[in-house]
Design a protein around this motif. Structure first.
Motif, short mmCIF file in Angstrom:
data_model
loop_
_atom_site.label_atom_id
_atom_site.label_comp_id
_atom_site.label_asym_id
_atom_site.label_seq_id
_atom_site.Cartn_x
_atom_site.Cartn_y
_atom_site.Cartn_z
N TYR A 186 -20.89 -4.44 1.07
CA TYR A 186 -19.64 -4.62 1.81
C TYR A 186 -19.58 -3.63 2.97
O TYR A 186 -19.29 -4.02 4.11
N ARG A 187 -19.82 -2.36 2.69
CA ARG A 187 -19.74 -1.35 3.74
C ARG A 187 -20.79 -1.57 4.83
O ARG A 187 -20.53 -1.37 6.01
N HIS A 188 -21.99 -1.99 4.41
CA HIS A 188 -23.04 -2.25 5.41
C HIS A 188 -22.63 -3.38 6.35
O HIS A 188 -22.79 -3.26 7.57
N ALA A 189 -22.11 -4.47 5.79
CA ALA A 189 -21.68 -5.60 6.62
C ALA A 189 -20.54 -5.19 7.54
O ALA A 189 -20.50 -5.57 8.72
N LEU A 190 -19.62 -4.39 7.01
CA LEU A 190 -18.47 -3.96 7.80
C LEU A 190 -18.89 -3.05 8.96
O LEU A 190 -18.47 -3.24 10.11
N ILE A 191 -19.74 -2.06 8.67
CA ILE A 191 -20.19 -1.14 9.72
C ILE A 191 -21.00 -1.88 10.77
O ILE A 191 -20.87 -1.63 11.97
N THR A 192 -21.87 -2.80 10.33
CA THR A 192 -22.67 -3.58 11.28
C THR A 192 -21.77 -4.39 12.20
O THR A 192 -21.99 -4.44 13.42
N PHE A 193 -20.73 -4.98 11.64
CA PHE A 193 -19.80 -5.77 12.45
C PHE A 193 -19.06 -4.90 13.45
O PHE A 193 -18.98 -5.24 14.65
N LEU A 194 -18.54 -3.78 12.99
CA LEU A 194 -17.82 -2.88 13.90
C LEU A 194 -18.76 -2.32 14.97
O LEU A 194 -18.34 -2.09 16.11
N GLY A 195 -20.03 -2.13 14.62
CA GLY A 195 -21.00 -1.69 15.61
C GLY A 195 -21.23 -2.73 16.68
O GLY A 195 -21.38 -2.41 17.86
N ARG A 196 -21.24 -4.00 16.29
CA ARG A 196 -21.38 -5.08 17.28
C ARG A 196 -20.22 -5.08 18.27
O ARG A 196 -20.37 -5.48 19.43
N LEU A 197 -19.06 -4.64 17.79
CA LEU A 197 -17.89 -4.61 18.66
C LEU A 197 -17.84 -3.33 19.50
O LEU A 197 -16.95 -3.18 20.36
N GLY A 198 -18.76 -2.41 19.23
CA GLY A 198 -18.77 -1.15 19.94
C GLY A 198 -17.69 -0.20 19.47
O GLY A 198 -17.31 0.74 20.20
N LEU A 199 -17.20 -0.39 18.25
CA LEU A 199 -16.11 0.43 17.73
C LEU A 199 -16.59 1.57 16.84
O LEU A 199 -15.83 2.50 16.56
N VAL A 200 -17.84 1.50 16.36
CA VAL A 200 -18.42 2.60 15.59
C VAL A 200 -19.87 2.74 16.02
O VAL A 200 -20.49 1.78 16.49
N ALA A 201 -20.42 3.93 15.84
CA ALA A 201 -21.84 4.13 16.10
C ALA A 201 -22.65 3.43 15.04
O ALA A 201 -22.22 3.31 13.89
N PRO A 202 -23.85 2.93 15.38
CA PRO A 202 -24.67 2.21 14.38
C PRO A 202 -24.96 3.03 13.14
O PRO A 202 -25.19 2.48 12.07
N THR A 203 -24.98 4.37 13.25
CA THR A 203 -25.30 5.21 12.08
C THR A 203 -24.06 5.67 11.33
O THR A 203 -24.15 6.49 10.42
N ALA A 204 -22.88 5.15 11.70
CA ALA A 204 -21.63 5.58 11.06
C ALA A 204 -21.65 5.23 9.58
O ALA A 204 -22.26 4.25 9.15
N ARG A 205 -20.90 6.00 8.79
CA ARG A 205 -20.75 5.73 7.36
C ARG A 205 -19.28 5.72 7.03
O ARG A 205 -18.49 6.47 7.58
N LEU A 206 -18.91 4.84 6.08
CA LEU A 206 -17.54 4.75 5.62
C LEU A 206 -17.43 5.37 4.24
O LEU A 206 -18.32 5.23 3.43
#
Length: 206
Positions: A186-206
């Protein structure tokens, strides 16, 4: 302001999408229903926001421009009969399932303004969305409240309309509990999606 049913639950979202909130940073909405048979909870507040935006697009045009992405968790898609069956399967003990299913159908019949009309309006909004931001959808094939065949048709229609859509699906999970049951995916899919939007860095963690 559009006229709403007193039991449709829109009062709680006016502060989010009203003119006073029209300015501000980009917004990503994360919609997840509560695991409850109540209609107002099966349709989360962000879905009600889409209803408001579809009924009065001029009023919420600035909010529409701010909406960079939408995340849907455990969408309820299908007939009311499917919903009643799904609610009965989620309740415990299972021996009460037939009674709960019959009670749900009676509730839909006796309170159509709060149930049938509201649900059908929400479905219509999904099939003709007022906004088309990039969208991430979480669902499972064994969700008793969702007809996955109809959900996949809906996602295909969004893609055909030019909406970027990604989905994270599981063979087995629980309605409105995907994060708890599959936290890493879940977190991986969410971070990847937000990264596509430019809202988080690709290496961000939740």
């Amino acid at each position: 302001m559009p006229s709403e049913s007193p039991c449709s639950g829109h009062a709680d979202v006016e502060g989010k999408v009203g003119p006073e909130s029209s300015g501000g940073p980009p917004t990503t909405l994360h919609s997840a229903p509560q695991n409850s048979p109540a209609m107002a909870q099966l349709l989360p507040s962000d879905v009600k926001m889409l209803l408001l935006m579809s009924r009065d697009p001029g009023r919420y045009s600035t909010v529409t421009r701010r909406l960079w992405g939408h995340i849907f968790d455990s969408l309820v898609v299908g007939s009311l009969e499917r919903m009643a069956l799904g609610v009965s399967q989620l309740m415990r003990p299972q021996a009460l399932g037939p009674v709960i299913r019959a009670t749900a159908m009676l509730y839909f019949h006796l309170c159509p303004r709060c149930t049938v009309q509201h649900y059908e309006a929400a479905l219509d909004t999904f099939w003709r969305p007022p906004v088309k931001p990039p969208t991430l959808v979480f669902y499972s094939y064994d969700d008793p409240l969702c007809d996955t065949a109809h959900l996949q048709e809906l996602l295909a229609s969004w893609q055909q309309a030019g909406m970027p859509v990604w989905a994270q699906a599981w063979e087995t999970s629980r309605h409105a509990a995907h994060l708890r049951q599959h936290p890493l995916e879940y977190r991986h899919a969410l971070i990847t999606f937000l990264g596509r939007l430019g809202l988080v860095a690709p290496t961000a963690r939740l």
